[in-house]
Scaffold this active site. Structure first.
Site, PDB file in Angstrom:
ATOM      1  N   LYS A  53       0.830  -1.212   0.000  1.00 38.79           N
ATOM      2  CA  LYS A  53       0.000   0.000   0.000  1.00 38.79           C
ATOM      3  C   LYS A  53       0.863   1.260   0.000  1.00 38.79           C
ATOM      4  O   LYS A  53       0.602   2.205  -0.740  1.00 38.79           O
ATOM      5  CB  LYS A  53      -0.945  -0.011   1.208  1.00 38.79           C
ATOM      6  CG  LYS A  53      -2.010  -1.095   1.108  1.00 38.79           C
ATOM      7  CD  LYS A  53      -2.848  -1.178   2.372  1.00 38.79           C
ATOM      8  CE  LYS A  53      -3.902  -2.265   2.246  1.00 38.79           C
ATOM      9  NZ  LYS A  53      -4.781  -2.317   3.419  1.00 38.79           N
ATOM     10  N   SER A  69      -0.605   0.872   6.064  1.00 44.02           N
ATOM     11  CA  SER A  69      -0.925   0.014   7.202  1.00 44.02           C
ATOM     12  C   SER A  69      -2.016  -0.965   6.816  1.00 44.02           C
ATOM     13  O   SER A  69      -2.828  -0.694   5.922  1.00 44.02           O
ATOM     14  CB  SER A  69      -1.378   0.873   8.389  1.00 44.02           C
ATOM     15  OG  SER A  69      -1.518   0.084   9.547  1.00 44.02           O
ATOM     16  N   ASP A  70      -2.019  -2.101   7.491  1.00 41.25           N
ATOM     17  CA  ASP A  70      -3.066  -3.088   7.291  1.00 41.25           C
ATOM     18  C   ASP A  70      -3.269  -3.836   8.605  1.00 41.25           C
ATOM     19  O   ASP A  70      -2.306  -4.048   9.337  1.00 41.25           O
ATOM     20  CB  ASP A  70      -2.706  -4.072   6.179  1.00 41.25           C
ATOM     21  CG  ASP A  70      -3.911  -4.872   5.731  1.00 41.25           C
ATOM     22  OD1 ASP A  70      -4.760  -4.309   5.025  1.00 41.25           O
ATOM     23  OD2 ASP A  70      -4.025  -6.049   6.119  1.00 41.25           O
ATOM     24  N   THR A  71      -4.490  -4.219   8.880  1.00 42.91           N
ATOM     25  CA  THR A  71      -4.813  -4.931  10.116  1.00 42.91           C
ATOM     26  C   THR A  71      -5.535  -6.226   9.782  1.00 42.91           C
ATOM     27  O   THR A  71      -6.427  -6.236   8.929  1.00 42.91           O
ATOM     28  CB  THR A  71      -5.695  -4.053  11.034  1.00 42.91           C
ATOM     29  OG1 THR A  71      -4.989  -2.857  11.339  1.00 42.91           O
ATOM     30  CG2 THR A  71      -6.051  -4.779  12.314  1.00 42.91           C
ATOM     31  N   GLY A 106       0.143  -4.231  10.529  1.00 45.84           N
ATOM     32  CA  GLY A 106       1.411  -3.993   9.852  1.00 45.84           C
ATOM     33  C   GLY A 106       1.533  -2.531   9.492  1.00 45.84           C
ATOM     34  O   GLY A 106       0.540  -1.868   9.173  1.00 45.84           O
TER      35      GLY A 106
END
Length: 187
Positions: A53, A69-71, A106
């Site tokens: 991203k 960011s990623d969750t 992340g």
């Protein structure tokens, strides 16, 4: 210095950056997460998505610093993303009921001068949920844009019995780690 670019349209991530007074612009990444199948563990996976991203937005704005960011929610070895519909949300909430699951967020901070990639982790125990609890939560509309079909910062707080780890990771970004990474990144 120009403000950071947040490569996410998540209102929760925006609130977290505002809370710690980091100036930022929002330029969401439109990376197709399906292009990134999980090849290793969930920690590496969430970092790979965050990097993808951030890279997508950095390619368009090479003179800036970008945060991606990623969750994800992990339970019984399965990654739970955002539910497709109310039936999928019900399945996820039943799977989380009465169990401990792990939330990983992340983060990738990239610029033309370098990168730092890491993740935050928290373990969350849900109360045992009745069908009525699950239906009430689904009816609230809250589960549909959230990994694991719940948001701890909203009505979903009623589902949570215990947290071990960083609360803000569950919300969407390990904000204290981000602040420290940005400090060292800019030096």
């Amino acid at each position: 210095m120009q403000p950071l670019i947040l490569a996410s349209k998540s209102p929760r991530r925006q609130e977290l950056l505002k809370q710690v007074k980091i100036p930022f612009d929002v330029i969401p990444s439109d990376v197709d997460e399906a292009q990134y199948p999980m090849k290793s563990g969930p920690e590496e996976y969430v970092e790979t998505l965050a990097r993808a991203k951030a890279t997508h937005v950095l390619d368009q704005h090479p003179d800036r610093t970008v945060l991606g960011s990623d969750t994800v929610v992990v339970v019984d070895g399965e990654i739970l993303g955002k539910p497709k519909d109310s039936q999928d949300a019900r399945r996820m909430l039943r799977q989380l009921s009465g169990k401990v699951h792990t939330v990983l967020s992340g983060v990738a901070i990239l610029s033309e001068d370098g990168e730092t990639v890491f993740h935050g982790r928290a373990d969350v125990r849900f109360f045992p949920l009745t069908d009525e609890d699950i239906q009430t939560y689904i009816d609230s509309g809250e589960p549909f844009d959230k990994a694991g079909a719940y948001g701890i910062q909203g009505f979903g707080a009623m589902l949570v019995e215990e947290i071990r780890g960083d609360y803000f990771t569950i919300v969407g970004m390990p904000v204290a780690q981000v602040v420290r990474a940005l400090r060292s990144f800019s030096h």
